[in-house]
Design an enzyme around this catalytic site. Structure first.
Site, PDB file in Angstrom:
ATOM      1  CG  HIS A  92       2.584   6.248 -15.820  1.00  0.00           C
ATOM      2  ND1 HIS A  92       1.469   6.848 -15.169  1.00  0.00           N
ATOM      3  CD2 HIS A  92       3.296   5.607 -14.843  1.00  0.00           C
ATOM      4  CE1 HIS A  92       1.319   6.832 -14.092  1.00  0.00           C
ATOM      5  NE2 HIS A  92       2.514   6.210 -13.489  1.00  0.00           N
TER       6      HIS A  92
ATOM      7  CG  HIS B 173       3.177  13.136 -14.066  1.00  0.00           C
ATOM      8  ND1 HIS B 173       2.102  12.391 -13.733  1.00  0.00           N
ATOM      9  CD2 HIS B 173       3.056  14.668 -13.432  1.00  0.00           C
ATOM     10  CE1 HIS B 173       1.249  13.135 -12.916  1.00  0.00           C
ATOM     11  NE2 HIS B 173       1.880  14.191 -12.821  1.00  0.00           N
TER      12      HIS B 173
ATOM     13  CG  HIS C  33       7.666   7.073 -11.254  1.00  0.00           C
ATOM     14  ND1 HIS C  33       6.972   8.134 -10.989  1.00  0.00           N
ATOM     15  CD2 HIS C  33       6.633   6.308 -11.865  1.00  0.00           C
ATOM     16  CE1 HIS C  33       5.773   8.158 -11.569  1.00  0.00           C
ATOM     17  NE2 HIS C  33       5.673   7.114 -12.124  1.00  0.00           N
TER      18      HIS C  33
ATOM     19  CG  HIS D 170      -1.943  13.610  -8.652  1.00  0.00           C
ATOM     20  ND1 HIS D 170      -2.694  12.596  -8.596  1.00  0.00           N
ATOM     21  CD2 HIS D 170      -0.925  13.159  -9.624  1.00  0.00           C
ATOM     22  CE1 HIS D 170      -2.398  11.523  -9.331  1.00  0.00           C
ATOM     23  NE2 HIS D 170      -1.435  11.805 -10.143  1.00  0.00           N
TER      24      HIS D 170
ATOM     25  CE1 TYR E 243      -0.698   8.473  -7.192  1.00  0.00           C
ATOM     26  CE2 TYR E 243       0.267   8.146  -4.944  1.00  0.00           C
ATOM     27  CZ  TYR E 243       0.430   8.541  -6.082  1.00  0.00           C
ATOM     28  OH  TYR E 243       1.528   9.377  -6.565  1.00  0.00           O
TER      29      TYR E 243
ATOM     30  CD  GLU F  72       4.126  12.003 -10.595  1.00  0.00           C
ATOM     31  OE1 GLU F  72       3.007  12.341 -10.280  1.00  0.00           O
ATOM     32  OE2 GLU F  72       3.917  11.064 -11.464  1.00  0.00           O
TER      33      GLU F  72
ATOM     34  NE  ARG G 244      -1.499   5.565  -0.371  1.00  0.00           N
ATOM     35  CZ  ARG G 244      -1.000   4.868  -1.669  1.00  0.00           C
ATOM     36  NH1 ARG G 244      -1.708   4.338  -2.558  1.00  0.00           N
ATOM     37  NH2 ARG G 244       0.231   4.622  -1.964  1.00  0.00           N
TER      38      ARG G 244
ATOM     39  CG  ASP H 186       3.482   3.514 -12.303  1.00  0.00           C
ATOM     40  OD1 ASP H 186       4.453   4.097 -12.268  1.00  0.00           O
ATOM     41  OD2 ASP H 186       2.339   3.824 -11.578  1.00  0.00           O
TER      42      ASP H 186
ATOM     43  CD  GLU I   5      -0.507  10.231 -14.204  1.00  0.00           C
ATOM     44  OE1 GLU I   5       0.540   9.748 -14.026  1.00  0.00           O
ATOM     45  OE2 GLU I   5      -0.939  10.789 -13.221  1.00  0.00           O
TER      46      GLU I   5
ATOM     47  CG  ASP J 100       4.096   9.247 -15.485  1.00  0.00           C
ATOM     48  OD1 ASP J 100       5.337   8.406 -15.848  1.00  0.00           O
ATOM     49  OD2 ASP J 100       4.197   9.598 -14.360  1.00  0.00           O
TER      50      ASP J 100
ATOM     51  CG  HIS K 252      -3.649   7.556 -11.364  1.00  0.00           C
ATOM     52  ND1 HIS K 252      -3.072   6.852 -10.673  1.00  0.00           N
ATOM     53  CD2 HIS K 252      -2.982   8.762 -11.879  1.00  0.00           C
ATOM     54  CE1 HIS K 252      -1.691   7.426 -10.447  1.00  0.00           C
ATOM     55  NE2 HIS K 252      -1.670   8.540 -11.366  1.00  0.00           N
TER      56      HIS K 252
END
Length: 275
Positions: free
Chosen positions: A178, A210, A225, A66, A69, A255, A36, A223, A141, A175, A106
């Site tokens: 995605h 991913h 998973h 990564h 987000y 993921e 975050r 999105d 991504e 991904d 992203h």
């Protein structure tokens, strides 16, 4: 086959290498800081050397860092873009000290400004922050396309990469959840999707995958998973992906909604299904 999952940095980099070995992995992904956002912990050079030794002794593949987000380079809010720029620049400098050659982010959400404006704002930051001396390959991504996400198509990613000062420093992370949700039918036409990717971006740009199943149907732009073989993509399609000759050298990072034990089971399953 290089295969791993997302691991926590809470106990250090050497520990991540040990955990990877325990679950049968030979690569892994980690957040550069709290997902975050926020301040990153100080790097421990002794800890990093411990990870390097594990990687060298066990033939690890490329590691994938990564970005958090909250990093949104194309927000309407200037303070959000400035935060993204600061985090991105700091991450690139820190990664120069780590045995990690890939950095995934992203592209962001244009928050109603439109994709064209979003791409323009992303490029402003990338062209200001990315330097010729950086050795990390930066991965965009492919996104599921929910809301105002930028990067939902191969064409949008190409526009970003082509607009950078140093396009040779950029690649793509696919991904599977995605791209299936964004309308690329990897279940019924994997060859066609890869051919389209090659025509637009070039398969040499594909640096990481991913590997996730999806809770949502094809072209849903959602999105969500799912564990391997338990979603709408399904095990047969996953088998085709891990055994496709054009993808054989690409690191696979899970993921899926799992704890460590679940990742260990999925890694074993995928290894057993690898031809």
């Amino acid at each position: 086959m290089y295969i791993g999952c997302h691991l926590s940095t809470s106990k250090g980099f050497k520990n991540m290498g040990k955990v990877a070995l325990e679950i049968g992995a030979n690569t892994f992904q980690f957040f550069t800081r709290n997902p975050r956002g926020g301040k990153a912990r100080k790097l421990d050079l002794k800890d990093i050397e411990g990870l390097k030794k594990i990687m060298e002794e066990n033939n690890f593949g490329p590691l994938l860092a990564h970005a958090p987000y909250t990093l949104n380079m194309c927000s309407q809010k200037e303070e959000t873009r400035e935060f993204a720029k600061m985090i991105f620049a700091d991450d690139l400098e820190r990664l120069e000290q780590l045995p990690c050659s890939l950095y995934n982010f992203h592209p962001g959400s244009h928050t109603g400004q439109g994709a064209d404006k979003g791409i323009e704002l992303i490029l402003e930051i990338l062209n200001d922050v990315v330097k010729e001396e950086h050795t990390t390959t930066i991965l965009l991504e492919v996104m599921a396309g929910k809301g105002s996400e930028v990067g939902r198509t191969f064409e949008e990613l190409k526009r970003i990469i082509d607009g950078t000062k140093y396009p040779e420093k950029f690649g793509v992370c696919l991904d599977t959840c995605h791209i299936y949700s964004s309308g690329y039918d990897i279940v019924n036409d994997l060859d066609g999707v890869l051919e389209e990717f090659d025509e637009i971006l070039g398969l040499d740009r594909l640096k990481a995958i991913h590997l996730n199943d999806s809770k949502m149907p094809f072209n849903s732009n959602k999105d969500r998973h799912e564990c391997i073989g338990e979603g709408t993509i399904g095990l047969d399609a996953i088998i085709n992906i891990i055994n496709h000759p054009k993808l054989k050298d690409i690191p696979l990072l899970l993921e899926t909604p799992n704890e460590i034990e679940g990742y260990a089971r999925e890694i074993k399953l995928l290894k057993d299904l690898k031809k």
